[in-house]
Design an enzyme around this catalytic site. Structure first.
Site, short mmCIF file in Angstrom:
data_model
loop_
_atom_site.label_atom_id
_atom_site.label_comp_id
_atom_site.label_asym_id
_atom_site.label_seq_id
_atom_site.Cartn_x
_atom_site.Cartn_y
_atom_site.Cartn_z
N SER A 273 1.59 10.77 -4.23
CA SER A 273 1.60 9.50 -3.49
C SER A 273 0.61 9.48 -2.33
O SER A 273 0.49 10.44 -1.56
CB SER A 273 3.01 9.22 -2.96
N THR A 323 10.49 4.14 -5.26
CA THR A 323 9.63 4.03 -6.43
C THR A 323 10.37 4.54 -7.67
O THR A 323 11.57 4.81 -7.63
CB THR A 323 8.30 4.77 -6.21
N LYS A 327 14.09 1.94 -8.44
CA LYS A 327 13.93 0.60 -7.87
C LYS A 327 15.09 -0.33 -8.21
O LYS A 327 15.45 -1.20 -7.41
CB LYS A 327 12.61 -0.03 -8.32
N ASN A 348 11.76 -2.15 -3.60
CA ASN A 348 10.82 -1.05 -3.37
C ASN A 348 10.68 -0.73 -1.88
O ASN A 348 9.91 0.15 -1.51
CB ASN A 348 9.44 -1.37 -3.98
N ASP A 363 6.30 -5.14 -3.70
CA ASP A 363 5.44 -5.12 -4.90
C ASP A 363 5.09 -6.56 -5.29
O ASP A 363 3.98 -6.83 -5.75
CB ASP A 363 6.17 -4.44 -6.07
N GLY A 387 6.04 -3.78 -19.87
CA GLY A 387 7.00 -3.05 -19.04
C GLY A 387 7.86 -4.00 -18.24
O GLY A 387 7.33 -4.85 -17.52
N ALA A 388 9.19 -3.87 -18.38
CA ALA A 388 10.10 -4.78 -17.68
C ALA A 388 11.03 -4.02 -16.73
O ALA A 388 12.13 -4.47 -16.43
CB ALA A 388 10.93 -5.56 -18.70
N GLY A 389 10.55 -2.87 -16.23
CA GLY A 389 11.34 -2.11 -15.26
C GLY A 389 11.17 -2.69 -13.87
O GLY A 389 10.83 -3.87 -13.70
N GLY A 390 11.38 -1.86 -12.83
CA GLY A 390 11.32 -2.34 -11.46
C GLY A 390 9.99 -2.97 -11.09
O GLY A 390 9.94 -4.09 -10.57
N TYR A 478 -2.00 4.08 -10.13
CA TYR A 478 -3.22 4.35 -9.36
C TYR A 478 -3.58 5.84 -9.33
O TYR A 478 -4.53 6.25 -8.65
CB TYR A 478 -3.11 3.81 -7.93
#
Length: 540
Positions: A273, A323, A327, A348, A363, A387-390, A478
């Site tokens: 991070s 994270t 989340k 988040n 976010d 993707g349908a997560g947090g 990232y």
């Protein structure tokens, strides 16, 4: 002669003796041309749409004056020179006519509001115009106020039967969402506000003035119809709404040199991070001291997370980021949720105030700001979200706030994608895709909201063959900055957005929530770039 010219049922005059009635007509009277009897007006018979409009206009006044129970279809027919049978033919019955009246009443104000949602105005100007338009509409349309009041007396019994009314009124919430999102991007609106709550506040003030002007005026000796009072009230409601949106809760305070903040990040894996560097550099630039602690906990269950959050509460943290993979898991363990976080069920950023844990989602605000240019350049076409997560939830809500034409959601767990689609119910173009290929069909944008591609993983969530120059592609990952997905998209001529912008913008919003002070995005960006350069240099 009189019997021959009498209209409709035989009148008393037509039942008189012929001998007495004949002398009443002179020779000169006979020579005068007379209007043919029983001829319906051509404008009525040849223009049914105009007839229906006339019926609705008269019915609006009748229902507003007499209420649903007191209004009579016979009276409406008489005032429109039609018949009860014709009204039933056009509308089906009294209740159906009443619903059309309600729909037209709401349609007029919603159409007015939609014309004001223009990006040529700043968010502040757009919102003030919307507030003033609502004020003026209610002032000019007392029948609207009466109709809404009557329907409330009936506990919305009739309104509930109209699917169109629910859909029609969802547009104002979508409009307010876009203006609020734009205001956050412009740095003008600092308070997190539920658009439905905001609509309630605006409507309440404007509605009350008209609905209660007589009782209020009598009690307080104030003529609300007076032009000077009216103009002052209109200025006042605009000022109050804007002051609230710019106000406390997330107000940027002047930094006090030497102040100390303890913040951190909960998740796993998080050794890569860049958040510690960004937050600590932002604080240093403001003359503050911030320690940002990485709290890496893998496989934490509900009880472990509860104990961890209790520690955050007791140890003096100003706030913590959250994270993957927590989340969504932390949502039910917090004391309060900001409106946007509550709507999507993902957090988040957790702010600690006097021992109270409040969940936010930066976010959403961060991605909206980062992707605004790409979305605008693509004319707000449909976007595929993988993707349908947090983070997927946050990105989908951000896209909705940016006004994209459609959101196509794909997740390997279809139930999760279906759940997200349900949360986005106010957006017409939301669909659950059966495959990545299906999600990309007709889309102008693509966002990877999965951890696929994050080191040490070197996979891609989208086959290279589906990428093309007419697409913009963004990745929430990232580390690395150039994921296999982005590298392939760039090679095919697509416009790309790395995870850098989202990482910096969400961090800046979180820092402001934790400290109450707006950081320098440039300073945070430099810190982020320093971390990424060091990582790149360490790769053999």
């Amino acid at each position: 002669m009189l019997q021959r010219t009498a209209r409709g049922p035989r009148s008393k005059m037509s039942r008189s003796k012929p001998a007495k009635s004949k002398p009443a007509k002179s020779k000169s009277a006979k020579s005068k041309p007379s209007k043919p009897p029983n001829k319906p007006e051509r404008t009525r018979t040849n223009d049914p749409e105009r007839t229906k409009r006339d019926i609705v206009e008269v019915a609006t006044v009748e229902f507003a004056a007499e209420g649903y129970s007191g209004a009579r279809v016979d009276t409406i027919a008489a005032k429109t020179r039609t018949s009860k049978r014709m009204i039933y033919y056009y509308f089906g019955g009294k209740e159906q006519l009443y619903l059309v009246v309600l729909e037209e009443a709401y349609r007029s104000i919603r159409a007015l509001e939609s014309r004001l949602d223009s990006e040529k105005y700043s968010a502040e100007e757009a919102l003030r115009r919307l507030v003033e338009a609502t004020f003026d509409h209610d002032e000019r349309n007392p029948n609207f106020i009466r109709l809404v009041s009557i329907e409330n007396i009936h506990r919305a019994r009739h309104l509930k039967r109209s699917a169109e009314l629910r859909e029609l009124n969802s547009t104002i919430i979508a409009t307010l969402k876009r203006i609020l999102a734009r205001g956050r991007e412009e740095g003008v609106f600092t308070r997190e506000v539920d658009p439905i709550d905001l609509h309630l506040a605006i409507s309440s003030y404007c509605f009350f003035r008209v609905a209660n002007r007589h009782t209020f005026g009598s009690l307080f000796d104030r003529d609300l119809s007076n032009a000077r009072v009216r103009n002052r009230n209109k200025q006042q409601i605009g000022d109050m709404v804007l002051a609230y949106l710019k106000g406390a809760g997330t107000v940027s305070r002047k930094p006090v040199a030497g102040r100390r903040f303890l913040t951190g990040l909960i998740g796993a894996p998080i050794a890569h991070s860049a958040s510690p560097a960004m937050h600590e550099a932002a604080a240093h630039a403001l003359g503050l001291h911030c320690h940002y602690q990485l709290i890496e906990v893998a496989g934490a269950g509900r009880q472990a997370l509860r104990e961890l959050l209790d520690g955050v509460r007791r140890l003096g943290f100003a706030g913590v980021n959250v994270t993957y993979p927590y989340k969504e898991a932390v949502v039910d363990l917090l004391d309060e949720l900001a409106p946007e976080a509550a709507a999507m069920g993902a957090v988040n950023a957790i702010v600690v105030r006097d021992g109270v844990l409040v969940g936010h989602n930066t976010d959403t605000t961060g991605f909206a700001r980062a992707a605004a240019e790409l979305v605008a350049a693509s004319r707000r076409g449909a976007v595929a979200v993988i993707g349908a997560g947090g983070v997927g939830k946050a990105i989908a809500f951000a896209l909705q706030n940016l006004g994209v034409a459609g959101i196509r959601i794909f997740d390997a767990d279809r139930a999760r994608a279906t759940q997200l689609a349900a949360l986005l119910r106010t957006h017409e173009g939301v669909a659950v895709a059966d495959s990545v290929e299906h999600a990309l069909r007709g889309a102008v944008g693509l966002v990877n909201a999965t951890p696929v591609g994050m080191l040490p993983n070197r996979g891609t969530p989208v086959p290279d063959a589906l990428l093309h120059a007419g697409l913009w592609v963004a990745d929430a990952v990232y580390s690395p900055l150039w994921t296999p997905l982005l590298a392939a998209a760039k090679a095919r001529g697509a416009r790309v957005m790395t995870g850098r912008a989202l990482a910096i913008d969400q961090a800046a919003d979180a820092f402001k929530l934790f400290t109450g002070i707006a950081p320098s995005a440039a300073v945070m960006g430099d810190a982020f770039d320093g971390v990424m350069s060091a990582k790149a240099a360490s790769v053999p």
